[in-house]
Write a protein that holds these residues in place. Sequence first.
Motif, short mmCIF file in Angstrom:
data_model
loop_
_atom_site.label_atom_id
_atom_site.label_comp_id
_atom_site.label_asym_id
_atom_site.label_seq_id
_atom_site.Cartn_x
_atom_site.Cartn_y
_atom_site.Cartn_z
N THR A 81 0.87 -1.17 0.00
CA THR A 81 0.00 0.00 0.00
C THR A 81 0.91 1.22 0.00
O THR A 81 1.94 1.24 0.67
N ALA A 82 0.52 2.24 -0.75
CA ALA A 82 1.41 3.40 -0.89
C ALA A 82 0.63 4.67 -1.16
O ALA A 82 -0.49 4.63 -1.70
N ARG A 83 1.22 5.79 -0.79
CA ARG A 83 0.68 7.11 -1.09
C ARG A 83 1.81 8.03 -1.49
O ARG A 83 2.94 7.89 -1.02
N SER A 84 1.49 8.99 -2.34
CA SER A 84 2.45 9.99 -2.77
C SER A 84 1.98 11.37 -2.31
O SER A 84 0.78 11.68 -2.40
N ALA B 73 0.95 1.12 -6.64
CA ALA B 73 0.10 1.40 -5.49
C ALA B 73 0.01 2.89 -5.21
O ALA B 73 -1.04 3.41 -4.85
N ALA B 74 1.12 3.60 -5.38
CA ALA B 74 1.12 5.05 -5.18
C ALA B 74 0.28 5.75 -6.25
O ALA B 74 -0.40 6.74 -5.98
N ARG B 75 0.34 5.23 -7.47
CA ARG B 75 -0.40 5.85 -8.58
C ARG B 75 -1.89 5.66 -8.43
O ARG B 75 -2.69 6.59 -8.64
N THR B 76 -2.33 4.45 -8.04
CA THR B 76 -3.75 4.13 -8.01
C THR B 76 -4.40 4.32 -6.64
O THR B 76 -5.62 4.49 -6.55
#
Length: 367
Positions: free
Chosen positions: A184-187, A350-353
């Motif tokens: 799981t990721a966020r930008s 994951a960061a993109r979506t």
Amino acid sequence: MGDNAIAGPVRFGLIGSGWRSEFFVRLARALPERLAVTGVVTRTAERGAEVESAWGVPAFRTAGELVDAPGGRPEFAIPSVPWSATAHATRDLVRLGVPVLAETPPAADLEGLRWLWAEVGGSGLVQVAEQYPLMPGHAARLALLREGVIGEVTSLQLSSTHLYHAVSLIRHMLGITFEPATVTARSFTAPLADPLSKDGWTGDLTPKDASTVIALLDFGGRTGLYDFTDNQWWNPLRARRMVARGSLGEINDDTVVRMADPRTPVESSLVRRQTGTDLNLEGRELHHIGFEGRVVWRNAYLGAAFSEDDLAVVDLLCRMGAWVRDEGPEPYPLASACQDHLISLAILEAARTGDPVTTAREAWAEG
């Protein structure tokens, strides 16, 4: 692989003449008794003439010419070319029967990784130039983790380098091989001055938008936290840090906390012997890293005055030389590097979506 009776410096060739190739040439020049560059493949004769003049090594137009040069066949070759060309350059060298130390990542995307593994995975000729686990501080921490100093390692928090390099460190510190990862990721974007890059000081302190990616890598009981800001390698306004947590303590950068007995938590440090400070006249060089009175990492290249990154890269080159001569283990197998980039691509997706991404078990995991 090779003839273990071979003596003298390890001979390697380079495909490409960019700044990374110059990096390898500089290291070989500093250790002529250990390493020698047989030649460099350049796109044009004009660039070849520049390389021969500036670097003092022969230049060729093709990998075939490099391999068949009158000066002798290289023991391995490094395709130091753009991401989009690395996989095909690696395949071409394998077809020539030359062991390869591919740059990172070994292919640009998942399709490329799968293609490359299908082409050369069974050749036994390909390693990858992933140097980060060999950097002195990381190597010292890894040695302590493998000793079980903090018990079973359960999580690794890393804010230092990007994508596949960071994933390599996370996997090594956690003892992960090819287990699936759910990412799981966020930008996030925020203003940040950026006064220094690989090209030098900019003279500009105007804050500009910089992206930070934070990702959680869940390996099913062991976790990695990835945190990277644009240009964090160079920007002096952003530090690098690592926290390894285990069942019996933790390593926080160079500080180790653990229990001496059931009622006594103790704190120890990883201590560098760095010469050239104050009245020490031995030269500016890292000699070793100690922990509680013993050495856990030692500089095998004293006298060259290498930076810590140089030490890691030259160690990788020498390990590659030992491997091709049947004198040492694989320095960094292609399968491991493919897994690093598989997970780094999952971080980006994951960061993109904004959606979790779980990696599948790929062909390279089957050996």
